[in-house]
Write an enzyme that holds these catalytic residues in place. Sequence first.
Site: not given
Length: 800
Positions: A503-504
């Site tokens: 989850e950037i």
Amino acid sequence: MALGVAVAAPPLAVAEADQSETLWAGQAVPRSCFAKPLGNAPGVDSVKTTAPVTGLVRVRLTGPGDWDVAVFDKKTGAVVAASAGLRTNEVADGYVTKDQELVVQGCRYGGNARTAQLRIGWTEVQDTQAAQRMQVVDVDTPTRADKRRLQALGVDLTEGGGEKSLQVLLHGPEDERKLREAGFTWKVRIPDLKKHVEANARADQRYAQRVARSLLPSGRTSYRHLYEYEYEIKELARRYPTLARPFILPRQSVEGRDIHGIEIAVDARHIHDGKPVFLNMGVHHAREWPSGEHAMEWAYELLTGYGKDARITSLVRATRNVVIPVVNPDGFTISREAPAKGDFSVFDYEMKRKNCQAADSPPDMRVGVCADNPAGRLRGVDLNRNYPGFWGGPGASANWRSDTFRGSAPGSEPEVRAVREFISQRQVTTLITNHTYSNLILRPPGVYDARPPLDEPTYAALGQRMADHNGYTSEPSWKLYDTTGSTEDWSFWNTGGFGFTFEIGPSSFHPPFETGVVAEYAGLPPAAGAGKGGNRAAYLEMLQATADPAYHAVITGTAPEGWKLRVHKEFATPTSPVLDSSGKAGEPIMYEDVLDSSYIAPGGEFAFHVNPSTRPYVAGRYGRDPVAPPSPPYAFENPPGQPAENTGDPLSGPHEEVPFTVEGPPRADNAKVTVHIEWNSPDTDWDLYIVDADGTIVAQSATGGTREENAVLADPAPGQYKAVIVNYDQVDGQPFDDWTGGKVTFENPKPTTTGVKEAWTFTCERPNGKIASVRSVIVDRGRTVDLGDACRQPGKRPRR
């Protein structure tokens, strides 16, 4: 309500054959078709046309060979739409205005086909709000009664607000009149929403103008369009013909687009070389643009670093790398090309998450094209809730309107089937699926009750090594919230390949390119991985694990040159008990997998890198023995009052609190603590958080589209805790849907369990296809099994 382009009434389907032409080019020229109009240049043919409507143009180009297509504004030369796939199966969508003059340009990139068939279709879209300025205002609502009065006015409420105010989108003077006559006062938060969104876009433009070349391996300074991904895959393969192999997944998207990938290895086209595979994917969710950028930059990293960077060179020689930057091409095209609004309304297509499946919607919502339909961005299936692993359980919605809608059946969507089939035919020993946002590295299981696999210590250590580079939190997926039907919860449990979700970034689905892509990938401020290597270094850590046999298994032996070695396995697995729209659990659904991959023997000794023969789903579960009984369960009451909606900080904004105690040994051994609440309608949204004595959130459940939340603490430290309950969303105009059924339950740890052992069916085939030998091979993670003369049937004389 929408800002800018709204849906026509009724929506019109694209007329695929409004205009048909045959394009001709006598030679192929490998170059960009969308960079500019090329006129009468070699390898090009074009058609002029005029838009009969304001709305959408869709151009399809079909035929043999490899042709690309682009649509330009005749006056300015600006690109309106384009498609640049690996073959002549091009679908290009763009927005046009009535009487706009266009040039449709076909370019023969490669192949022997001199002609291609062009079709142009149009969809009218009425711009019903073009004359209105949209504002975001904070309306003063000091009491719950004021909030109810505001809801009853029918104005456009956002999900924002606080204890004494609610955010409203004002669509012009009529909305202002409603507020004024009802006696409301307000403060303007954003005077012009369209300008605000445009300002964000200008920030990206300024960055692109200020920086000629970023620190990314490609040097990119802006977000790609789908046609740029497609073209760059072709160009990388052309520039690195031995290191890169472009390919198309075995199934097309809902709207008929090809799903493209690139494979990187020494002798890339020899896919049956027995090396372990790392699969890096992006854009399961259409609006999460950085996810595709990171995957694509990884392809550049390997290709440009090979022969120059010693570590990259060594790892590329030992592995095969597959990059699929855009799994959801239909949704991404809509999100990327849509007029920017930024209001998350039904018709804010830039914020589309799902694919373009219409079949699950009510009949009156199935009309119109994906980019212009009565259900707006909400139509479609969440691809990362559609994989068969634990499908149908908590953390996914049975409601077709929900952003987490799971689809009609496990693995129902063509995009998911395409990824499944690819993984099932290759030995994908490691996998990363990129998403935005939250600064997390997530691993299976997606729900606590699935229990961690026997591989949990190794799995967790690998996740932490990657997190040491990007600064993210590494944890099991269920710790964020329950999720079923996700990519790695199918791939890991059924193939054994280690899979993670990245989850950037800390916030926003597609933040400014400079921070959301460049800084996060390269490890630059303000990213959490600044100075630690960022996602580049995390990906390298994963590739190091791909090359390490300790993370998979190896079959060795000897075999004649050119003989085919194959491993095969077929099995059925149950989904979760399938929850219906009311939350009631039904029977699981059995789904089938066929894993089958091959290795062409080089002659003499071989090493075939494979996943463990026993799939983790049946191998057993990691655990520990209890040392005391669990604490008894107890119920808690809903405190008096009704908290205001809170879409911000759950602790500082409106919420309710319920304290509880977790006891430890010798009185109790509480390995799992579950806090539960429930309510009546899945359209209501309550969120649940658990806070420790220091005020830190240590668990949460905030899924949406359900009628309950269950926040889980795993192996909690004894002490005092609080359940924090947040009213995230109520249905406008409906009675207040309060939560009930509060309870805290405690469970002992479960001991480690082991299950059955499974085998690969190993076959050796002669070059003529006849089978020389068949045997069962059992091999565990980190182990090697030597078959000796692999093409000799056990108990038989050696073959000649």
